[in-house]
Design an enzyme around this catalytic site. Structure first.
Site, PDB file in Angstrom:
ATOM      1  CG  ASP A  70     -39.627  86.082 -28.683  1.00  0.00           C
ATOM      2  OD1 ASP A  70     -38.833  86.832 -28.103  1.00  0.00           O
ATOM      3  OD2 ASP A  70     -39.748  86.036 -29.922  1.00  0.00           O
ATOM      4  CD  GLU A 277     -39.318  93.799 -28.222  1.00  0.00           C
ATOM      5  OE1 GLU A 277     -39.787  93.965 -29.362  1.00  0.00           O
ATOM      6  OE2 GLU A 277     -38.161  93.391 -28.041  1.00  0.00           O
TER       7      GLU A 277
HETATM    8  O1  FUB Z   1     -38.715  87.392 -31.749  1.00  0.00           O
HETATM    9  C1  FUB Z   1     -39.019  88.568 -32.482  1.00  0.00           C
HETATM   10  C2  FUB Z   1     -39.190  89.730 -31.558  1.00  0.00           C
HETATM   11  O2  FUB Z   1     -38.005  89.934 -30.802  1.00  0.00           O
HETATM   12  C3  FUB Z   1     -40.259  89.539 -30.499  1.00  0.00           C
HETATM   13  O3  FUB Z   1     -41.560  89.667 -30.995  1.00  0.00           O
HETATM   14  C4  FUB Z   1     -39.821  90.580 -29.550  1.00  0.00           C
HETATM   15  O4  FUB Z   1     -40.431  90.531 -28.300  1.00  0.00           O
HETATM   16  C5  FUB Z   1     -38.332  90.325 -29.485  1.00  0.00           C
HETATM   17  O5  FUB Z   1     -38.010  89.301 -28.605  1.00  0.00           O
END
Ligand code: FUB
Length: 377
Positions: A70, A277
């Site tokens: 991320d 997301e």
């Molecule tokens: O790294 C945990 C979660 O996985 C992140 O918050 C999301 O965007 C995904 O990458």
């Protein structure tokens, strides 16, 4: 990649069904325990990698000695700073809510050029120092304003509800001191803060399924909400204007509208286009580019608008699926070129143990983005 080869934090129903805008000011150098972590990264396809499979990948891991994911990249004071999640093998069993993404601290990394060495500045924030935190430090972002650096992070509170916190430092590398409470009115995951050229800052956030955005659809938290609607319009990411002190929202949380080419909201059934997301925003030629992960279809998609508040019109795919279930990125300009920072699972082959990478991103003369394929299938 094989779709849904690993259940990330998807609910059982889905398993069954388908199996930082930089401001340049003098950086205060208070960091401790910095470590040089690596040799140069390849940003073009090459077979001259570190192992026999390296040629399969467009880029090589930026941080080989640690699992990172991320990546939110920003340019502060002419240097690239990366704020990633710090993946660990916590031993937490994998389940439908993504409990196996059980991260407990953040490190900040920096480099003076895209092909330069990467410095690990050590632990910038530890979950044990966040008074209200329960578990799972997920994807962070950073911003600079008022002579201070701000680290924004999602973490579950002691009631297991994702909230967004903020921590401050006089250095881009931390250590960051968390505020005693989460940002009032915040919820869900994946905050990103964009500062427009007029100096106004906005936070964009949200993530469905394990990111809990769907639980806030009525305005009140509902732990029984379905992971996303089966019909109607897709759930929308959220945004709020930041207060001048950058520690809270000024005004209400609003929907970020993502429209199709006919001006209609993206339907919930269009999993290859709908928001899941990993929101990010960048400004190019006076247009606002809102990019995000489509989750279970594993793309980084983008939509373009004329205002930071949207609406944004869907334009296509920035980054095709990478190895691993998740896809999460940031887009930043550095010395006249644009770059996308992203992650995959090249080093581990495991969904929850990822490694960050970077490659160049190109805008076409008509403003569209050239789609990147980061792994050969
Ligand atoms: O790294 C945990 C979660 O996985 C992140 O918050 C999301 O965007 C995904 O990458």
């Amino acid at each position: 990649m094989t779709k849904l080869k690993s259940a990330k934090y998807l609910p059982l129903v889905f398993v069954a069904a388908s199996a930082f805008t930089s401001a340049c000011q003098k950086q205060t150098n208070t960091e401790t325990a910095s470590t040089e972590v690596q040799s140069p990264v390849a940003t073009t396809p090459t077979t001259a990698g570190t192992d026999s499979t390296a040629g399969k990948y467009l880029s090589q891991p930026l941080v080989p000695g640690m699992y990172t994911a991320d990546p939110s990249a920003h340019v502060f004071n002419g240097r690239i700073y990366i704020y990633p999640s710090h993946d660990i093998e916590a031993g937490t069993p994998e389940n439908d809510n993504g409990d196996h993404f059980d991260m407990r601290d953040y490190h900040v990394f920096s480099m003076d050029s895209i092909n330069g060495k990467v410095t690990d500045h050590g632990v910038a924030l530890d979950i044990k120092d966040i008074p209200w935190a329960g578990r799972q430090l997920w994807a962070p972002d950073a911003a600079y304003k008022n002579g201070k650096y701000y680290l924004y992070f999602p973490v579950k509170d002691k009631q297991d509800v994702f909230r967004i916190g903020v921590a401050t430092s006089t250095s881009p590398t931390g250590p960051f001191k968390p505020e005693p409470k989460p940002i009032a009115g915040s919820f869900s995951i994946d905050p990103t803060v964009f500062t427009d050229t007029d100096g106004t800052s906005y936070m964009y956030f949200g993530g469905i399924w394990g990111g809990q955005l769907q639980r806030w659809a009525t305005g009140k938290y509902d732990s029984t909400a379905a992971p996303e609607p089966a019909t109607g319009n897709a759930l929308l990411p959220k945004m709020a204007k930041m207060r001048a002190d950058m520690l809270g929202f000024e005004g209400p949380v609003k929907d970020v509208r993502i429209l199709d080419e006919n001006g209609k909201l993206i339907p919930a059934t269009e999993h290859n286009k709908r928001f899941f997301e990993a929101a990010w925003i960048h400004k190019y030629n006076n247009k606002y580019y809102f990019s995000y992960s489509t989750g279970d279809t594993h793309n980084i998609a983008y939509a373009v608008g004329d205002s930071p508040a949207g609406p944004f019109t869907y334009k296509g795919v920035v980054l095709k699926p990478v190895e691993g279930w998740t896809n999460h990125h940031s887009i930043v300009e550095f010395k006249g070129k644009w770059y996308i920072f992203y992650h995959d699972t090249q080093l581990s082959g495991k969904t929850h143990l990822r490694n960050i990478k970077v490659t160049e991103l190109k805008h076409n003369p008509d403003g569209t983005i050239q789609t990147i394929t980061a792994v050969k299938s």
